[in-house]
Motif scaffolding. Structure first.
Motif, short mmCIF file in Angstrom:
data_model
loop_
_atom_site.label_atom_id
_atom_site.label_comp_id
_atom_site.label_asym_id
_atom_site.label_seq_id
_atom_site.Cartn_x
_atom_site.Cartn_y
_atom_site.Cartn_z
N ASP A 48 0.83 -1.20 0.00
CA ASP A 48 0.00 0.00 0.00
C ASP A 48 0.87 1.25 0.00
OD1 ASP A 48 -2.19 -1.64 0.08
OD2 ASP A 48 -2.64 -1.29 2.20
N SER A 49 2.14 1.13 0.38
CA SER A 49 3.06 2.26 0.41
C SER A 49 3.44 2.72 -0.99
CB SER A 49 4.34 1.89 1.16
OG SER A 49 4.06 1.46 2.45
N ILE A 50 3.39 1.82 -1.96
CA ILE A 50 3.83 2.11 -3.32
C ILE A 50 2.65 2.31 -4.26
CG2 ILE A 50 5.09 1.16 -5.30
CD1 ILE A 50 6.97 -0.15 -3.33
N ASN A 51 1.54 1.67 -3.98
CA ASN A 51 0.37 1.71 -4.85
C ASN A 51 -0.18 3.13 -4.96
OD1 ASN A 51 -2.19 1.46 -6.02
ND2 ASN A 51 -2.46 -0.59 -5.19
N PRO A 52 -0.18 3.73 -6.18
CA PRO A 52 -0.66 5.11 -6.32
C PRO A 52 -2.14 5.28 -6.04
CG PRO A 52 -0.17 4.18 -8.47
CD PRO A 52 0.28 3.18 -7.45
N LEU A 63 6.27 -6.74 2.00
CA LEU A 63 5.62 -6.41 0.72
C LEU A 63 6.30 -5.22 0.04
CD1 LEU A 63 1.84 -6.85 1.63
CD2 LEU A 63 3.34 -8.45 0.42
N PHE A 64 6.70 -4.24 0.83
CA PHE A 64 7.41 -3.08 0.27
C PHE A 64 8.70 -3.52 -0.41
CE2 PHE A 64 10.60 0.27 0.72
CZ PHE A 64 9.97 1.34 0.10
N PHE A 65 9.49 -4.31 0.28
CA PHE A 65 10.78 -4.75 -0.27
C PHE A 65 10.59 -5.70 -1.46
CE2 PHE A 65 12.28 -3.21 3.87
CZ PHE A 65 13.21 -2.28 3.40
N LEU A 66 9.53 -6.51 -1.43
CA LEU A 66 9.24 -7.37 -2.56
C LEU A 66 8.87 -6.54 -3.79
CD1 LEU A 66 8.91 -10.23 -3.69
CD2 LEU A 66 6.57 -10.23 -2.83
N ASP A 67 8.05 -5.50 -3.60
CA ASP A 67 7.71 -4.61 -4.71
C ASP A 67 8.95 -3.88 -5.24
OD1 ASP A 67 5.03 -5.14 -5.05
OD2 ASP A 67 4.34 -3.50 -3.77
N ILE A 68 9.78 -3.38 -4.34
CA ILE A 68 11.00 -2.67 -4.75
C ILE A 68 11.90 -3.62 -5.55
CG2 ILE A 68 13.14 -1.62 -3.91
CD1 ILE A 68 10.69 0.23 -3.74
N LEU A 69 12.01 -4.86 -5.13
CA LEU A 69 12.83 -5.84 -5.84
C LEU A 69 12.25 -6.10 -7.24
CD1 LEU A 69 15.19 -7.87 -5.86
CD2 LEU A 69 13.60 -9.55 -4.89
N ARG A 70 10.94 -6.32 -7.33
CA ARG A 70 10.32 -6.60 -8.64
C ARG A 70 10.40 -5.38 -9.56
NH1 ARG A 70 4.55 -8.59 -8.49
NH2 ARG A 70 4.32 -6.79 -7.14
N ILE A 71 10.06 -4.21 -9.04
CA ILE A 71 10.09 -3.00 -9.85
C ILE A 71 11.52 -2.66 -10.25
CG2 ILE A 71 9.66 -0.51 -9.80
CD1 ILE A 71 7.23 -1.21 -7.90
N GLY A 72 12.45 -2.79 -9.32
CA GLY A 72 13.86 -2.52 -9.62
C GLY A 72 14.41 -3.47 -10.67
#
Length: 164
Positions: A48-52, A63-72
């Protein structure tokens, strides 16, 4: 669309404008919105921290770090593939800036979650307006396949046009 798709398309367009990195960035940036009008599959943003659409306070959780890893990974892959496909000593900067321009609108969506002021309000409104409502959430194989085919068409077409 994935950042890889946006980066490769931005780089392909930029490859026609050696020595013009600002134009390359601008065309890559504009191409992002055109691509988002095409029905496609996206990977789900888990945090929810990244979802616009939510823009919750930043929580440095799993979840934040997983999103950062996938997006990165997606971003890095897009830029590296763009440079491998299109870069030469003459084209390096144009291709790099074209790829970055293709990615930046999605990065600005994240910035928007933390800074909901102009010009990001208008850009986010435009981004949501232009983005297709047709997403292949129930048929991810088709959604991802269409992106792969699209990228292959972009690459083939750009190489064909460069041969003239």
């Amino acid at each position: 669309m994935t950042l890889t798709t946006h980066a490769i398309t931005g780089a392909a367009i930029a490859s026609f404008f050696p020595g013009h990195p600002v134009l390359a960035f601008s065309l890559g940036f504009g191409s992002h919105f055109l691509l988002d009008t095409i029905p496609h599959a996206d990977y789900k943003i888990l945090s929810d921290s990244i979802n616009p659409d939510i823009g919750d306070k930043t929580k440095f959780d799993k979840l934040f770090f997983l999103d950062i890893l996938r997006i990165g990974t997606d971003c890095f892959l897009g830029i590296i593939l763009s440079l491998i496909l299109y870069s030469s000593p003459i084209l390096f900067w144009a291709v790099l800036w074209g790829a970055i321009g293709g990615i930046v609108p999605d990065f600005l969506q994240f910035v928007y979650t933390k800074f909901r002021h102009e010009p990001l309000l208008s850009l986010q409104r435009f981004h949501q307006y232009i983005h297709t409502d047709i997403r292949f959430k129930n048929n991810l194989v088709f959604g991802w396949t269409t992106q792969i085919v699209f990228v292959l068409v972009v690459i083939s077409l750009s190489f064909y046009l460069h041969s003239f």
